[in-house]
Structures are given as C-alpha cells and as structure tokens.
Design a protein around this motif. Structure first.
Motif, PDB file in Angstrom:
ATOM      1  N   GLY A 186       0.827  -1.286   0.054  1.00 39.95           N
ATOM      2  CA  GLY A 186       0.036  -0.112  -0.123  1.00 39.95           C
ATOM      3  C   GLY A 186       1.078   1.145  -0.007  1.00 39.95           C
ATOM      4  O   GLY A 186       2.055   1.260   0.287  1.00 39.95           O
ATOM      5  N   HIS A 187       0.516   2.365  -0.370  1.00 39.50           N
ATOM      6  CA  HIS A 187       1.314   3.555  -0.486  1.00 39.50           C
ATOM      7  C   HIS A 187       0.818   4.521   0.889  1.00 39.50           C
ATOM      8  O   HIS A 187      -0.120   5.119   0.792  1.00 39.50           O
ATOM      9  CB  HIS A 187       1.341   4.136  -1.752  1.00 39.50           C
ATOM     10  N   MET A 188       2.181   4.999   1.341  1.00 39.60           N
ATOM     11  CA  MET A 188       1.784   5.789   2.602  1.00 39.60           C
ATOM     12  C   MET A 188       1.848   7.341   2.458  1.00 39.60           C
ATOM     13  O   MET A 188       1.565   8.201   3.040  1.00 39.60           O
ATOM     14  CB  MET A 188       2.947   5.417   3.665  1.00 39.60           C
ATOM     15  N   ASN A 198      -8.358   7.993   2.710  1.00 43.76           N
ATOM     16  CA  ASN A 198      -8.887   7.002   1.873  1.00 43.76           C
ATOM     17  C   ASN A 198      -7.527   6.636   0.846  1.00 43.76           C
ATOM     18  O   ASN A 198      -7.342   5.558   0.544  1.00 43.76           O
ATOM     19  CB  ASN A 198     -10.124   7.400   1.035  1.00 43.76           C
ATOM     20  N   ASP A 199      -7.038   7.654   0.649  1.00 42.73           N
ATOM     21  CA  ASP A 199      -5.816   7.331  -0.544  1.00 42.73           C
ATOM     22  C   ASP A 199      -4.646   7.914   0.153  1.00 42.73           C
ATOM     23  O   ASP A 199      -4.247   9.106  -0.111  1.00 42.73           O
ATOM     24  CB  ASP A 199      -6.189   8.261  -1.685  1.00 42.73           C
ATOM     25  N   ASP A 200      -3.656   6.904   0.871  1.00 44.61           N
ATOM     26  CA  ASP A 200      -4.240   5.447   0.945  1.00 44.61           C
ATOM     27  C   ASP A 200      -3.866   5.071   2.455  1.00 44.61           C
ATOM     28  O   ASP A 200      -2.996   4.073   2.373  1.00 44.61           O
ATOM     29  CB  ASP A 200      -3.147   4.840  -0.346  1.00 44.61           C
ATOM     30  N   HIS A 273      -3.068  -2.609  -2.330  1.00 47.69           N
ATOM     31  CA  HIS A 273      -4.206  -1.901  -1.516  1.00 47.69           C
ATOM     32  C   HIS A 273      -4.177  -0.603  -1.735  1.00 47.69           C
ATOM     33  O   HIS A 273      -3.296   0.063  -1.121  1.00 47.69           O
ATOM     34  CB  HIS A 273      -4.257  -2.621  -0.232  1.00 47.69           C
ATOM     35  N   ASP A 274      -5.075   0.084  -2.454  1.00 47.70           N
ATOM     36  CA  ASP A 274      -5.174   1.534  -2.908  1.00 47.70           C
ATOM     37  C   ASP A 274      -6.383   2.083  -3.057  1.00 47.70           C
ATOM     38  O   ASP A 274      -7.188   1.712  -4.002  1.00 47.70           O
ATOM     39  CB  ASP A 274      -4.324   1.779  -4.262  1.00 47.70           C
ATOM     40  N   MET A 275      -7.002   3.117  -2.015  1.00 48.85           N
ATOM     41  CA  MET A 275      -8.200   3.404  -1.892  1.00 48.85           C
ATOM     42  C   MET A 275      -9.089   2.383  -1.729  1.00 48.85           C
ATOM     43  O   MET A 275      -9.971   1.780  -2.514  1.00 48.85           O
ATOM     44  CB  MET A 275      -8.677   4.269  -3.107  1.00 48.85           C
TER      45      MET A 275
HETATM   46 ZN   LIG Z   1      -3.569   5.841  -4.108  1.00 47.21          ZN
END
Ligand SMILES: [Zn+2]
Length: 412
Positions: A186-188, A198-200, A273-275
C-alpha cells in the motif's frame, strides 16, 4: 519458460474454488475441520484498523519530500518493529523531478474524454477501461485554502523538496520455503491538502494490520510474506519502481551463503491495496460524494489483461474473490481486467499482480465515483464505519488468500 504458476507453490486453485466456502459460513449444521487461517482472519478488528488509519492521518497528507512524510515513515517503522515484524528495513532512493513536475499535479488529471462511436457519453478511461458516463474525476487539489480545517492546513504547509527518499519494508520469514514470497503493498504518501485517509492510509493500514497479525508469536507460515509501505506513489510510482530496481536482482539468493537467509525471496505474486473505503456509487448531480455508501457496495480486485502474466494474474484474482466468499464478513468482491495507476504496475510484467480497491480504477473512479480522491475532504471526519468496514473487507480477503497460499498455521 515460466516454471511456476502463482498457485503451484500454494494451495490448489480448483480445491479452493470447489472447497468449503459455504461450510465456513452460512450456519450449516456440519462443522469443518479446524482452519488456522480463519483464526487469523478473526484477529482482524475494525477498531484496530481505524486506529492505524488515524495514526497515519496525524501526519496530514504525508506528501513525499517533506518532514511530515519522513515522520510518517519513522512512525510506520516503529509500528512494524513493535509488532515484531522481521527484517524491518528502509529502501533509500533519489527523487529529483524537473521543477514543473514537482507538485505531482499532472498525475490524476482528468483523463481525455473520447467517444469511440462519435456520439453518446461514454469515453475511454485509465487502464484501457471505458467510462459509461460523462462524469470524470476532478484531479488534484493544490489549493491550501480549499482545506477548511486550519489545523490540517497547517500540518500540510511545507512544500515538497527534491532529494533522498525512504520507504519501509518488513517480512514474515517462511519456515519451509524462506526463499519464496508474496508481496503485500500500500502507499503511505498522499496529496491534496487533506489527511490522505482513503488514499491511501486505508490501504497502508491493511498492510500494517496483516504485518501485525502474521508477526504474532504463535503464527507460522511455510512461505515468506513481504510487507511494503511504498512512498512516492503519487509522483509516478517512484518508490515501488526503486524497490523493483534494487531488489529484483536479489531474488532467491541466499546471503550469506549457507545461512539459510534470503534477504529478497523469489517473488510469487504482488498484491496492492489503494483506496479501500468509498463505494457510494456515482456522485450527486453537482459532482459531490453521494452521502451514503450504496447497498451494493463491493471491493474490486483488478488484474492487467495486457500484462505479461495476465493469465496467472486472472487466476489469482479469482483466487482472491473466492477467499472473499470464504472469509469476508460484510461485502462481496468483483474481478476486473483493468488494473491501473498504482504500485502493482511496475511488477505486472515480472510476476502475477493485482490491485484491491473500493471501485474499479478506470470505469468508476475515472467516472468520479470517489469525489474524495486527492481532495481536501479526504479526512477522517468524512467516513463512517460502513466505509471503514469496506476497507476491512479487503483485509479479510487478502489475509485469507495469503494465509492459504503461504500455509499459515497457529500454534495451539
Ligand atoms: Zn492511491
């Protein structure tokens, strides 16, 4: 030739697809054998998931190249260590864009609207998708004054500077095949003058919650699992690309020789895992977030049908969908072929790759189904427990699938 399918290593797909999904749930009288993966899924908790998201949100939008981003990296690292996750490391790379690109504003801009048949409202969207409406996502908010909360605005004031970047990874080391692994990401980092909830934070918290549960002292897996909290997603997937460049050549090599240690096990699959939380359907007529999550809410598992590993990735997507039927408590999953615009992209021609999201990235988010995207309203106060529960649904799904694929067991 390709010698390994993603499932050759793990459970048999057909067995899973035809297996005990209905017996696990639905109140059937017959009980099935003890399933340690169900025990692990049961350890997921909505309040813990929300607290991890809140922990990330304290650093505002966590824009790359700022102190708030570096502080968030350090906080994530401390959390992973506190969980007992193994091999906590930082990946270091340089990010020095041309000044015009520094803001990251170009990405996320409205995709071009084209009408293949010369009439009607449909058009092409991200990832080869088709958007069957004239609604389009708004792009990135770069206006500090659009954030009404002065405290959040203040946290987000420092602009991004080019230079060194870091991102955190850790591992669950497999007991039987420590030389092979699945990558969960996932991106922090975020943008848009909100809290990037939510993002992300929603996807990053899934990675962290799975790291926490798989690191519990009574949990073993036969194969390894990589947990990755990517940085610089919003500027063009630079953190994930740095990982691919630096770690790809290290795959499957024992180091030091004879140690039984594999700093970078061979990649079997990558799942991003993104949004994760917003499935309110199309926006209101004036382009705002529909107030309620729609009753038909689902999670969306996407693979790239144009990728080198499309066939295996498609099988993996349905494996995830079956894991959703078996382990998720509240919401179903759909599979789509247009994975796009996230950190699984640099992996997709190297290993079967998926993204999990709240909506299809192309046809739905591209059609503005998530008006929080890169906007000041991507803050904690926007979301209800139904939204957080949709995020936890993807955590249940991925934990179930990965638990099965890595042969997870729990010591009694
Ligand atoms: Zn994102």
């Amino acid at each position: 030739m390709r010698s390994t399918s993603f499932i050759a290593a793990g459970a048999c797909l057909a067995a899973l697809l035809s297996g005990t999904a209905s017996a696990q749930r639905g109140g059937a009288a017959t009980d099935t054998a003890y399933n340690p993966v169900q025990t692990l899924v049961d350890r997921l908790d909505l309040e813990k998931y929300k607290n991890t998201i809140k922990g990330l949100a304290q650093f505002g939008d966590r824009r790359q190249g700022t102190k708030r981003n570096r502080d968030a990296v350090a906080w994530i690292e401390a959390q992973l260590k506190s969980y007992g996750c193994q091999n906590v490391e930082r990946i270091t790379y340089q990010y020095a864009p041309a000044p015009a690109q520094q803001g990251g504003a170009a990405r996320g801009a409205r995709p071009p609207i084209t009408s293949p048949n010369g009439k009607g409202r449909a058009g092409n969207g991200p990832g080869g998708s088709r958007i069957f409406s004239d609604m389009r996502e708004r792009g990135v908010n770069n206006d500090s004054l659009a954030q009404p909360d002065p405290a959040i605005r203040a946290i987000n004031m420092e602009p991004s500077s080019p230079g060194e970047r870091q991102e955190v990874i850790c591992m669950k080391v497999g007991t039987k095949y420590p030389n092979e692994m699945y990558i969960i990401g996932g991106h922090m980092d975020g943008i848009g003058w909100g809290q990037a909830v939510n993002d992300d934070a929603s996807g990053s918290a899934i990675v962290m919650e799975l790291a926490r549960i798989f690191s519990m002292p009574d949990v073993q897996t036969e194969r390894s699992i990589r947990f990755a909290l990517w940085n610089n997603e919003e500027t063009g997937l630079n953190g994930a690309k740095a990982y691919v460049d630096q770690r790809g050549p290290m795959q499957g090599k024992e180091s030091p020789a004879g140690s039984g240690k594999y700093p970078e096990p061979k990649w079997l699959g990558m799942i991003q895992h993104d949004m994760m939380m917003v499935d309110h359907g199309p926006p209101t007529a004036d382009g705002k977030l529909a107030p309620e999550q729609r009753p038909e809410a689902d999670i969306n598992i996407e693979f790239a049908i144009t990728s080198k590993f499309a066939d295996d990735a498609m099988k993996m997507a349905f494996y995830w969908r079956t894991a959703n039927e078996k382990y998720a408590t509240h919401y179903p999953a759909s599979v789509g072929p247009h994975m796009s615009n996230t950190d699984s992209d640099p992996f997709k021609d190297l290993v079967p790759s998926l993204s999990l999201r709240e909506n299809e990235r192309g046809s739905q988010i591209g059609g503005n189904w998530d008006p929080t995207h890169h906007q000041p309203i991507d803050v904690l106060t926007t979301y209800t427990d139904k939204d957080f529960m949709l995020g936890l649904t993807s955590a249940q799904t991925t934990l179930g699938a990965i638990g099965q694929l890595t042969g997870a067991t729990v010591k009694k």
